[in-house]
Structures are given as C-alpha cells and as structure tokens.
Design an enzyme around this catalytic site. Structure first.
Site, mmCIF file in Angstrom:
data_model
loop_
_atom_site.group_PDB
_atom_site.id
_atom_site.type_symbol
_atom_site.label_atom_id
_atom_site.label_comp_id
_atom_site.label_asym_id
_atom_site.label_seq_id
_atom_site.Cartn_x
_atom_site.Cartn_y
_atom_site.Cartn_z
ATOM 1 N N ASP A 172 0.845 -1.191 0.000
ATOM 2 C CA ASP A 172 0.000 0.000 0.000
ATOM 3 C C ASP A 172 0.882 1.245 0.000
ATOM 4 O O ASP A 172 1.772 1.375 0.832
ATOM 5 C CB ASP A 172 -0.906 -0.005 1.240
ATOM 6 N N TYR A 182 1.131 5.664 -0.388
ATOM 7 C CA TYR A 182 0.653 6.808 0.387
ATOM 8 C C TYR A 182 0.846 8.002 -0.541
ATOM 9 O O TYR A 182 1.531 8.942 -0.222
ATOM 10 C CB TYR A 182 1.533 6.883 1.647
ATOM 11 N N HIS A 205 -4.000 13.826 0.792
ATOM 12 C CA HIS A 205 -4.203 12.947 1.942
ATOM 13 C C HIS A 205 -3.019 13.044 2.919
ATOM 14 O O HIS A 205 -3.209 13.226 4.115
ATOM 15 C CB HIS A 205 -4.380 11.501 1.484
ATOM 16 N N ARG A 222 0.736 16.054 13.040
ATOM 17 C CA ARG A 222 2.090 16.552 13.263
ATOM 18 C C ARG A 222 2.072 18.072 13.295
ATOM 19 O O ARG A 222 1.524 18.662 14.216
ATOM 20 C CB ARG A 222 3.041 15.992 12.195
ATOM 21 N N GLU A 237 -9.366 3.948 -2.117
ATOM 22 C CA GLU A 237 -8.133 3.739 -2.879
ATOM 23 C C GLU A 237 -8.444 3.028 -4.194
ATOM 24 O O GLU A 237 -9.541 2.486 -4.374
ATOM 25 C CB GLU A 237 -7.135 2.873 -2.079
ATOM 26 N N SER A 271 -8.892 -5.777 3.983
ATOM 27 C CA SER A 271 -8.997 -4.794 2.909
ATOM 28 C C SER A 271 -9.977 -5.431 1.944
ATOM 29 O O SER A 271 -10.148 -6.647 1.947
ATOM 30 C CB SER A 271 -7.667 -4.575 2.195
HETATM 31 MN MN MN Z 1 -4.159 2.795 2.855
#
Ligand code: MN
Length: 420
Positions: free
Chosen positions: A133, A135, A140, A149, A208, A264
């Site tokens: 997976d 990113y 996002h 953060r 996704e 998933s």
């Molecule tokens: Mn993901």
C-alpha cells in the site's frame, strides 16, 4: 480486427450508456455458480460471460494462449502471460460480442457461456501474492500531517522524493460483499498512559484504487519507469479498512500493522489498463525534480471519478465524498519503478494500492479521518444520522468510472457491511 477500445463498436448484448461495462470495457473477474462451480469471466452490460466455456468451445484457439488459461479459479494463469496476449484476448472477446456476430447468441446460450448476474456470485479474481500500500495522494498525506504533526510542515521531508509505501497483508483481502468484522486490539485511551484491550471505536474506510501486476522482474533486477505499464494488468477499487485507534497506538516506529491487516476489500472486476487509455491525464508537476529513475514521459495519471456512499441500517446510501484517481501525486509507473529499484521482485498477481485518494477540497477527502477532521466534525446521512467514524451495520459503497464524450468505463461497486 477492431480494437476492443474502438468507440464505434457496438455489441449484440443490450445495455444503456450509464452502465459500467460497455463492450469497450471487457474487465476480467471470477464468478461462482450456485453449485459452487468457478468461472473466469467478463461482463458486458449486465450479462456475465464465462471465459471458461468460451475457451472450452475453442473460441480462443487462434490466440497463442497457454493451455487451459481460463479453466482455473483465478486470473493468475492469464497474468503470467504477456501484455500482448492480454490485449489479444480482450480484442477477441470484443469481436465475439460485436454486433456483426449477432448470430452467435443462440450458440452461446447452448454452450452455457451467458449468465445472469442473479444466478451467480462474484469471487476473488486473483490469488494475490504480495500486497503493498502506497501513500501517494499529496492532499491525503498533507491532511494527515496537519492533523497529527505540524500544520506548517505537514509533509515529511522524504515525501516529495519517494513514493512512500508499506508491505501489507494479502491473506485478509476480501471481495466486495464480504462482511467486515470490527477488529479488536490495543488502544490508548485519551489522557491515559496504559493501553486497554478493546474493540476499535474509530473504524474507517480508505478510498483507494489498486492495480494487479503481471509477471514482473527477476530478483535483483528493476523495472524501468518507462516500461512499467507493461507489467500492469488492470485496476480495481480498493477499500483499505483502518482502525484509527489501533493504528495510532502501534504505528511508531515501524508503520501500519494490526490497524490495517484485519481486512482490505476489492471490487470484483479488474478493468484493464488498456480500457482506461481514453482517460489518461497529466498529473501534478513534481517539484522538487525527482531522481532520474522516477522521471517519466507522457501522461500517466487517469481521470477516474470516485465516490463513497454510506448506508446505515436505516438510511439510504448517502454520498459522503467524491474524489478522483487523477489526484495521485505519484503515478503507478513510478510506484512500480520505485518498488523494484532495490531489486525486489514483482510477481504475477501482486496487488499495489494507491493509498487514500483525497482531492484538494473538503468534499473530496478519501477517509472519515479527514472528513470528520480527526473526529472533530460530523458527517450527516440522508436520514439525519451523524457519523464521525463507522458504526456496526453501516455499509460502505465505493464506485468508480471514467466518462469521456460517449464512453463510460466503470468499475462496478465495492460494498461491505460492518458487523460486530
Ligand atoms: Mn491505505
């Protein structure tokens, strides 16, 4: 032979424009009959087509396809063959169902090639080997960085240089329609120093897309960014179910683990990269300039509309977000090039997922985490019910489709209901 993509092509199977599966699509999947017989298949309109029985009856004899490619329970045998073969098969299917071959209909009925959707259920299309997976949506990653953060430095320093990813768990990837059981695990309650064991209270979806690979590189070799698309068979919708409370407590320093690995889910039809050709668009300009092995030419993003709906036990399906696959900062070719740059081998039947796909606007965020801004705001369903995260009995429905002039290529639906 006309290409399957030819926009002029019409089928002897009737369907309307709004359907996801015109003859220009020809996705690949696997269904199960009520007697538990598996068929590798495609779909046109609402008619499901057994490739198993097409092959048995000799319709693919003029393609140099490996013996019994469609007699098994998964697409893996097809995935092991070359892209030129995938293309020939898809063109051949389109030809068999072209309106010029209308007389095939009676023959196909006798040969048990045509199935109604109500008489079958969809099964996992691929025996997935490894699952990674990424990113790769900047919006996002920025949203998550702002929430957890530093709003001023939301992206970590490596993010604009590397398609960040992690190795996921393939054993718990399930097909659309499978119930998702709310996971349990360690959670650190707010203000506490010690964790408790609890069911997750912050269950989330991640919108996704995933792609399925063909036979890739040998161990020690790398896939070049320019050839990378030759190793991409096709795409599906992907819901990377996430337990935010479990994730938050466990993820430092090694990243996602039990907050993700419980499930998933994927949509049942794999839409080929070829079928998505008309929807190519330019991605965001990458600044700073990327390293040479990630530099590519041409358009490698795809304009695919994405939607997520939530249906509770008592509400109608309510659209909670609309995003688009074109928002990816890192494209699939870059992801594959990066994944293999160290010599890691990709096999036929691996699944690489995009990471949550968020757009720049609030209405385009790809998870409840972002839509509820870490649980500080509420989403309203059509019957007035409120949500920050998902509740038992909620069904999450994902849809995806490209539209260009008179062509619509869709992915069907990915839906799963949460159970206790
Ligand atoms: Mn993901």
């Amino acid at each position: 032979m006309l290409s399957a993509n030819n926009i002029e092509r019409k089928s002897w199977i009737k369907y309307d424009f709004h359907c996801d599966f015109p003859i220009q699509n020809i996705p690949f999947g696997v269904f199960k009959t009520h007697n538990n017989e598996f068929h590798i298949a495609t779909i046109i309109g609402k008619t499901v087509i057994s490739l198993k029985n097409l092959e048995k009856n000799g319709y693919f004899n003029d393609i140099s396809l490996n013996n019994k490619t469609f007699q098994g329970k998964s697409l893996n045998k097809l995935l092991e063959q070359k892209k030129s073969i995938w293309r020939e098969v898809r063109n051949k299917i389109a030809d068999l169902f072209d309106i010029k071959n209308k007389n095939f209909e009676q023959k196909f009925i006798k040969q048990d090639i045509l199935f109604h959707q109500k008489d079958i259920s969809m099964a996992m299309p691929v025996k997935i080997g490894d699952y990674t997976d990424f990113y790769s949506s900047k919006d996002h990653a920025t949203n998550v960085g702002k929430m957890f953060r530093d709003p001023e430095n939301a992206l970590l320093p490596n993010w604009l240089h590397i398609p960040v990813g992690y190795h996921g768990r393939s054993s718990s990837i399930v097909i659309s329609g499978t119930n998702v059981k709310r996971p349990k695990g360690q959670i650190l309650p707010k203000g506490e120093k010690k964790p408790i064991f609890s069911e997750s209270k912050l269950l989330d979806f991640e919108l996704e897309m995933g792609f399925i690979t063909g036979r890739g590189n040998d161990l020690g070799e790398s896939i070049n960014v320019e050839n990378a698309e030759d190793y991409i068979f096709g795409l599906c919708l992907f819901n990377d179910w996430s337990a935010r409370d479990i994730q938050k407590w466990e993820y430092i320093p090694l990243g996602p683990f039990l907050g993700k690995s419980f499930n998933s889910s994927i949509s049942p039809w794999i839409v080929t990269l070829d079928a998505l050709e008309p929807f190519r668009v330019k991605g965001e300009k990458q600044i700073p300039e990327v390293l040479d092995y990630l530099k590519f030419k041409g358009h490698k993003n795809f304009d695919i509309n994405l939607e997520v709906l939530i249906q509770s036990k008592t509400s109608n399906p309510t659209i909670v977000t609309k995003s688009n696959f074109k928002y990816m900062y890192w494209n699939m070719a870059q992801q594959l090039a990066h994944h293999t740059v160290n010599g890691c081998n990709i096999n036929a039947g691996d699944l690489l997922a995009s990471g949550t796909i968020s757009g720049p606007n609030k209405s385009e965020f790809g998870s409840m985490l972002e839509l509820s801004w870490a649980g500080t705001e509420e989403i309203t369903l059509d019957n007035g019910e409120k949500r920050k995260f998902l509740e038992n009995g909620d069904t999450v429905i994902m849809k995806g489709f490209g539209i260009k002039e008179n062509l619509r290529i869709g992915f069907g639906e990915l839906f799963n209901t949460i159970i206790k």
